[in-house]
Design an enzyme around this catalytic site. Structure first.
Site, PDB file in Angstrom:
ATOM      1  CE1 TYR A  37     -15.010   4.306  34.241  1.00 47.64           C
ATOM      2  CE2 TYR A  37     -14.920   2.795  32.389  1.00 47.64           C
ATOM      3  CZ  TYR A  37     -15.528   3.237  33.548  1.00 47.64           C
ATOM      4  OH  TYR A  37     -16.642   2.588  34.015  1.00 47.64           O
ATOM      5  CG  HIS A  95     -20.042   7.157  34.256  1.00 47.58           C
ATOM      6  ND1 HIS A  95     -18.730   7.260  33.869  1.00 47.58           N
ATOM      7  CD2 HIS A  95     -20.102   6.058  35.049  1.00 47.58           C
ATOM      8  CE1 HIS A  95     -18.039   6.265  34.407  1.00 47.58           C
ATOM      9  NE2 HIS A  95     -18.844   5.528  35.133  1.00 47.58           N
TER      10      HIS A  95
END
Length: 263
Positions: A37, A95
């Site tokens: 992110y 992830h």
């Protein structure tokens, strides 16, 4: 882990810190971020500015799928902790799976990070059922949760049933179907009955289900507050029946490196 968290995907750069500060001021205590992110520094700055005791917070971050060699995982977490200004995270997650990963080595490495006190718990994201069964049944890794896309337009019944049998929560990301829930007429009609919005109905529907955690994101303070208020919405059987009738095959997060979902 608080059942309603605050997601930070696509909140990169300077915009992220004041948004997370606002969320913390309103009462969010579960913050979800990730290496990919590119906002861990902003999240860390917001946490530092909040003055909230570390013990009152649940912070999740994740290692990206191109960093799953054991030494790369260790470096990634060290970097994430430095950016977050934390000594440990509450949850460290894979992830996305990688077709080239050595899954036993990956899980052994993140378990080692937990044993070293750098994370309190470990988990995985975006694993299909086949991979998840390897994690839990073949390897026996003590994952704390599984994070996947889940909202009123994407069914996760099989995954949710399997996780419940294992006593493991499902963390729903994109719980508002990337904004689509807010404009759905069925959800809006249910919302009118309860005096709330369609988006609040979508969140309430997720939290109505045992073993489900939701992590909506919201940049505007009023939306952050509205999402928190969804905790107080109580759906009835007619509402659940109407939502169950919505199409459940709409997946909006499906990058080229995603696993094959139907195995």
């Amino acid at each position: 882990m608080p059942r309603l968290g605050f997601g930070t995907f696509r909140m990169a750069g300077n915009e992220c810190q004041p948004v997370v500060e606002s969320a913390l001021e309103l009462g969010y205590r579960h913050i979800d971020t990730a290496e990919m992110y590119q906002n861990e520094e902003a999240v860390g700055a917001a946490i530092a500015a909040s003055g909230i005791a570390r013990s009152a917070l649940h912070v999740t971050t994740k290692v990206w799928h191109d960093q799953l060699a054991p030494d790369a995982i260790e470096r990634s977490l060290e970097t994430s902790l430095r950016k977050l200004r934390l000594d440990f995270v509450d949850l460290y997650m894979v992830h996305w799976p990688s077709s080239s990963m050595d899954l036993p080595a990956v899980l052994e490495t993140i378990q080692g990070l937990r044993e070293a006190g750098l994370t309190r718990a470990i988990g995985v994201c975006n694993f299909n059922m086949q991979l998840l069964k390897v994690v839990l049944e073949d390897i026996g890794a003590p994952i704390a949760c599984h994070q996947v896309e889940y909202h009123p337009f994407l069914g996760q019944e099989a995954m949710l049933g399997y996780l419940r049998a294992q006593g493991i929560p499902l963390v729903a990301y994109a719980p508002l179907a990337q904004g689509r829930a807010a404009n759905d007429p069925v959800l809006a009609l249910i919302g009118e009955k309860h005096g709330v919005t369609a988006a609040q109905v979508a969140i309430a529907w997720l939290l109505d289900q045992p073993g489900v955690v939701a992590i909506p994101k919201a940049q505007r303070r009023e939306t952050q507050r509205a999402n928190l208020d969804a905790l107080n919405v109580r759906l009835d059987d007619a509402d659940r029946k109407a939502i169950a009738a919505l199409p459940k095959n709409q997946r909006f997060v499906n990058p080229p490196f995603a696993p094959q979902w139907d195995v």
